[in-house]
Structure formats: structure tokens, C-alpha cells
Write a protein that holds these residues in place. Structure first.
Motif, mmCIF file in Angstrom:
data_model
loop_
_atom_site.group_PDB
_atom_site.id
_atom_site.type_symbol
_atom_site.label_atom_id
_atom_site.label_comp_id
_atom_site.label_asym_id
_atom_site.label_seq_id
_atom_site.Cartn_x
_atom_site.Cartn_y
_atom_site.Cartn_z
ATOM 1 N N GLU A 106 32.958 40.808 44.911
ATOM 2 C CA GLU A 106 33.461 42.149 44.606
ATOM 3 C C GLU A 106 34.496 42.102 43.490
ATOM 4 O OE1 GLU A 106 36.037 45.696 46.783
ATOM 5 O OE2 GLU A 106 34.857 44.306 48.011
ATOM 6 N N ASN A 107 35.385 41.108 43.543
ATOM 7 C CA ASN A 107 36.440 41.015 42.538
ATOM 8 C C ASN A 107 35.879 40.771 41.146
ATOM 9 O OD1 ASN A 107 38.251 41.398 44.583
ATOM 10 N ND2 ASN A 107 39.068 39.326 44.579
ATOM 11 N N VAL A 108 34.823 39.988 41.051
ATOM 12 C CA VAL A 108 34.191 39.770 39.748
ATOM 13 C C VAL A 108 33.710 41.099 39.168
ATOM 14 C CG1 VAL A 108 32.179 38.768 38.592
ATOM 15 C CG2 VAL A 108 33.542 37.365 40.128
ATOM 16 N N GLY A 109 33.067 41.910 39.996
ATOM 17 C CA GLY A 109 32.605 43.206 39.523
ATOM 18 C C GLY A 109 33.743 44.091 39.071
ATOM 19 N N ASN A 110 34.858 44.038 39.788
ATOM 20 C CA ASN A 110 36.011 44.853 39.423
ATOM 21 C C ASN A 110 36.659 44.375 38.132
ATOM 22 O OD1 ASN A 110 35.643 46.448 41.694
ATOM 23 N ND2 ASN A 110 36.989 45.196 42.958
ATOM 24 N N LEU A 111 36.658 43.074 37.897
ATOM 25 C CA LEU A 111 37.129 42.554 36.609
ATOM 26 C C LEU A 111 36.188 42.975 35.486
ATOM 27 C CD1 LEU A 111 38.203 38.932 37.626
ATOM 28 C CD2 LEU A 111 39.732 40.741 36.835
ATOM 29 N N ALA A 119 42.362 38.814 39.296
ATOM 30 C CA ALA A 119 41.821 38.709 40.651
ATOM 31 C C ALA A 119 41.753 37.248 41.054
ATOM 32 C CB ALA A 119 40.431 39.336 40.732
ATOM 33 N N LEU A 120 41.741 37.022 42.356
ATOM 34 C CA LEU A 120 41.469 35.700 42.887
ATOM 35 C C LEU A 120 39.992 35.621 43.256
ATOM 36 C CD1 LEU A 120 44.542 34.878 45.158
ATOM 37 C CD2 LEU A 120 44.197 34.454 42.718
ATOM 38 N N ILE A 121 39.342 34.544 42.828
ATOM 39 C CA ILE A 121 37.930 34.321 43.122
ATOM 40 C C ILE A 121 37.712 32.833 43.355
ATOM 41 C CG2 ILE A 121 37.199 36.309 41.747
ATOM 42 C CD1 ILE A 121 36.321 34.437 39.537
ATOM 43 N N GLN A 122 36.512 32.487 43.783
ATOM 44 C CA GLN A 122 36.148 31.079 43.958
ATOM 45 C C GLN A 122 35.525 30.540 42.671
ATOM 46 O OE1 GLN A 122 34.982 31.904 48.597
ATOM 47 N NE2 GLN A 122 33.555 30.728 47.352
ATOM 48 N N ASN A 123 35.707 29.232 42.426
ATOM 49 C CA ASN A 123 35.191 28.656 41.187
ATOM 50 C C ASN A 123 33.667 28.650 41.131
ATOM 51 O OD1 ASN A 123 34.930 26.602 43.114
ATOM 52 N ND2 ASN A 123 35.537 24.970 41.722
ATOM 53 N N ASP A 124 32.993 28.559 42.284
ATOM 54 C CA ASP A 124 31.533 28.604 42.265
ATOM 55 C C ASP A 124 31.035 29.995 41.917
ATOM 56 O OD1 ASP A 124 32.619 29.412 44.748
ATOM 57 O OD2 ASP A 124 30.698 29.120 45.767
ATOM 58 N N ILE A 125 31.667 31.037 42.471
ATOM 59 C CA ILE A 125 31.276 32.409 42.168
ATOM 60 C C ILE A 125 31.548 32.711 40.698
ATOM 61 C CG2 ILE A 125 31.673 34.829 42.727
ATOM 62 C CD1 ILE A 125 30.281 33.176 44.943
ATOM 63 N N ALA A 289 39.890 27.801 44.826
ATOM 64 C CA ALA A 289 40.379 29.136 44.494
ATOM 65 C C ALA A 289 40.907 29.143 43.064
ATOM 66 C CB ALA A 289 41.490 29.545 45.454
ATOM 67 N N MET A 290 40.770 30.276 42.385
ATOM 68 C CA MET A 290 41.249 30.376 41.011
ATOM 69 C C MET A 290 41.674 31.808 40.688
ATOM 70 S SD MET A 290 37.660 30.216 38.852
ATOM 71 C CE MET A 290 38.346 30.983 37.359
ATOM 72 N N ILE A 291 42.499 31.928 39.672
ATOM 73 C CA ILE A 291 42.857 33.230 39.109
ATOM 74 C C ILE A 291 41.918 33.514 37.949
ATOM 75 C CG2 ILE A 291 44.665 34.618 38.024
ATOM 76 C CD1 ILE A 291 46.714 32.626 39.192
ATOM 77 N N ALA A 292 41.370 34.726 37.910
ATOM 78 C CA ALA A 292 40.493 35.131 36.808
ATOM 79 C C ALA A 292 40.982 36.449 36.225
ATOM 80 C CB ALA A 292 39.054 35.266 37.301
ATOM 81 N N THR A 293 40.541 36.722 35.025
ATOM 82 C CA THR A 293 40.847 37.979 34.356
ATOM 83 C C THR A 293 39.627 38.371 33.525
ATOM 84 O OG1 THR A 293 42.479 39.122 32.958
ATOM 85 C CG2 THR A 293 41.947 36.853 32.367
#
Length: 346
Positions: A106-111, A119-125, A289-293
Motif C-alpha cells: 500500500e505504501n508503495v502505491g501511496n508514494l 514511507a517504510l517498506i520492505q526491501n523485497d517489495i 525494512a527501509m525508508i523510501a520516497t
């Protein structure tokens, strides 16, 4: 009982309904449009509050309110994000609006859409999304504006059940009712990857947050739950304090099979004593876990936020054994945002 069609249906729809229309991956500029200049006083000729339209900020103005998407309140993402909020607000002019979400997918879509700035996401996602592969949500639908900021800590895969279920090993999950995590979360993706890799195909899949899964276990509505997050996870701690808990190991041939099926899984161990009643270490696997933008974030914004976090790690209390500037690019699976690169390369 088989969940194969259920899994495909979720992964197909997660990129559309659950993650704010991934097709719109050009993204906006994020934030809520609040603008300031200098000390925040409005200069002559500027529009009054609420009249400024997107793209009409005057020279020298910057958006100072940032949207930060976390995960469920019973996991690690949400409390850690609130600690990031504190250090960012204490050390920059930015304010962070931390939101609870269904986490990684969900966070990837919101970014992608610009609804989230960080957002915080997983490195595989992250890898799946950036490369348009891996799961149906991103298959041939690469999220090209996704950018990395920093990796943080191992996200442990914890398979939780209660002693009275009689479940002690992964094979016991055949025919069980299993909460695989929130729709739109990396937890659900990982749970299904693991179950498939060890040959578990006949089960009833439920989807809810970590906290809801704990309630489901207490009430006997499910037999087991997958939780992905840095230990100790609050929802599991609470459950262990009132129930006889069992953490199902992912070890031996099962662990090797999981790692063979997906290269981003790594060996991990939940130490003895992490949860009440768990007196021996439990072998399992983890992602990162990672921070993405997104690419639309200004370089200065990303550099300032990154510096605030990693220059003030001593002010954090969660996962401090893992979060550091030195390790913040370990396991980075996507292209780094130039603002993050400017900080880490300095």
C-alpha cells in the motif's frame, strides 16, 4: 480451502484498489500543500491561506509538512515512524504527519501517487515495485518514481500460534486458518511466499492487522498468524503476556527452501526471552525494512530528513542495535534518491 485463487486475487487487486491506483505512477508533489517563506510571514501579494494552488508557490517557499506512511499500530513501523517524526521535527523545519496504513505494498502505491512523501517498506517489495515483477500488483507495472533513502533493520518473519492449537512446525499449518497479514502489506506477500515454498497449499486465509490477528488468536478464530517486523513486536508481546504462546520455527530444510525460493530472505533468530514464555531461541528468516520516497521529492528535503534521522540515532529507542549511518545502504534494493546520496556520500 485452497488459497491459490485468493492469493492471486489479492495480488492482482492490491495494486489498484488497495494502493491508490498504481497506474498513476507519475506522482504528485506530496504533502498537503502548506507553504511557508522565510520565517513563515506572508509577503505582500501572496495568496491567503487556502488560495495557493498546486505549483504556485513563490520563489523561496518550501512545503514544510510531509506525509509519512508507516504500517499497522501493532507492528514496528508505526512507533518507529513516530520516533522519526520527533527527531525530524526537532532538527529541521519540517513537520511529519505519520499515518497508519496496510504497510509495504500500500505504501508503495501511496508514494507513486504522491499521497505519501516518505514511507517504510520492505526491501523485497521495493525491488518488485521498481522492476515491475515478482507479484501481480506490480507485474508489468513498474513504479518508476520509487526511490530509496536508507535501510534500517531486519524484519523478522514470526509465525505465531497458541499452545492449545497443537501447531509446532510449519507442516502443521496444512488445513489451518491463517492470518497472513493486512491486505496491501508485505507481510501477506511474504507469508504466501513462505507457505508456497514449503508446500502448504490447503489453508483458509484471513487478512487483518497484527493487533487484530492477536485478538483472533485469543478468540480461537484463527489457528496461526504471520507477523513481519523487528522484534519485539508489540502485538505479540501483549499476546504473550496473557496466553501460552508458540512461535513456529522456520529452520532446517524449510529455511533453505524459503531462501532458495526468494533471495531476499536471510537467516534470522528470535532470541530467547524476547517474549514471555519463549525460553529458547527460535530460528526463522527475515527481510529488511527501509525508508523510501519518490523521485518528485526535492533533493534538499530528502537530504535534510535523512540527516535528521541518521545524525540523531542516539535519540531513538527502537531497533537502535541495527539503525546506523554505516549500515544504511546494506540491502538497498532500488535506486537511491539524490538527496539521500548527497547525505551518505558527504
Amino acid at each position: 480451502m485452497t488459497n491459490n485463487s485468493t492469493r492471486r486475487r489479492f495480488l492482482k487487486t492490491a495494486g489498484v484498489a488497495g494502493v491508490a491506483a498504481l497506474a498513476g505512477c507519475g506522482g504528485g508533489d506530496g504533502g498537503d500543500g502548506e507553504t511557508t517563506e522565510g520565517d513563515g510571514e506572508m509577503t505582500e501579494g501572496e495568496m491567503t491561506e487556502g488560495e495557493m494552488t498546486e505549483g504556485e508557490m513563490t520563489e523561496g517557499e518550501t512545503e514544510t509538512r510531509l506525509s509519512w506512511h508507516a504500517g499497522g499500530t501493532g507492528g514496528t513501523y508505526f512507533p518507529l515512524s513516530n520516533e522519526f517524526k520527533t527527531v525530524v521535527e526537532d532538527n529541521t523545519d519540517f513537520t511529519l504527519n505519520v499515518q497508519s496504513t496496510g504497510a509495504s505494498v500500500e505504501n508503495v502505491g501511496n508514494l507513486a501517487s504522491g499521497d505519501a512523501d516518505f514511507a517504510l517498506i520492505q526491501n523485497d517489495i521495493a525491488s518488485f515495485a521498481k522492476n515491475g515483477e515478482g507479484i501481480d500488483a506490480f507485474q508489468d507495472n513498474a513504479i518508476e518514481n520509487l526511490r530509496g533513502v536508507a535501510t534500517l533493520y531486519p524484519e523478522t518473519i514470526t509465525v505465531v500460534t497458541l499452545a492449545d492449537t497443537g501447531i509446532t512446525q510449519l507442516s502443521d499449518l496444512e488445513g489451518a486458518t491463517i492470518n497472513t497479514g493486512d491486505l496491501g502489506s508485505g507481510t501477506q506477500v511474504n507469508a504466501n511466499q513462505i507457505l508456497e515454498s514449503v508446500g502448504i497449499s490447503d489453508f483458509n486465509e484471513q487478512n487483518a492487522s497484527f493487533s487484530q490477528a492477536a485478538d483472533q488468536l485469543r478468540n480461537g478464530d484463527i489457528d496461526a498468524a504471520f507477523v513481519v517486523g523487528g522484534w519485539p513486536v508489540g502485538a505479540i508481546e501483549d499476546l504473550a503476556n496473557t496466553n501460552d504462546l508458540v512461535i513456529v520455527p522456520i529452520e532446517g530444510d524449510n529455511r533453505e527452501g524459503v531462501k532458495d525460493a526468494a533471495s531476499w530472505f536471510a537467516d534470522d533468530t528470535i532470541p530467547a526471552g524476547t517474549y514471555t514464555g519463549i525460553d529458547e531461541a527460535v530460528e526463522t528468516v527475515a527481510v529488511q525494512a527501509m525508508i523510501a520516497t519518490n523521485a518528485e521529492q526535492p533533493e534538499g528535503t530528502v537530504e535534510s530528513v535523512t540527516a535528521a534521522i541518521f545524525d540523531n540515532v542516539d535519540d531513538l529507542s527502537i531497533k537502535t542495535d541495527f539503525i546506523s549511518k554505516d549500515s544504511a545502504q546494506d540491502g538497498m534494493s532500488i535506486e537511491l534518491h539524490p538527496g539521500a546520496a548527497a547525505y551518505f556520500d558527504a
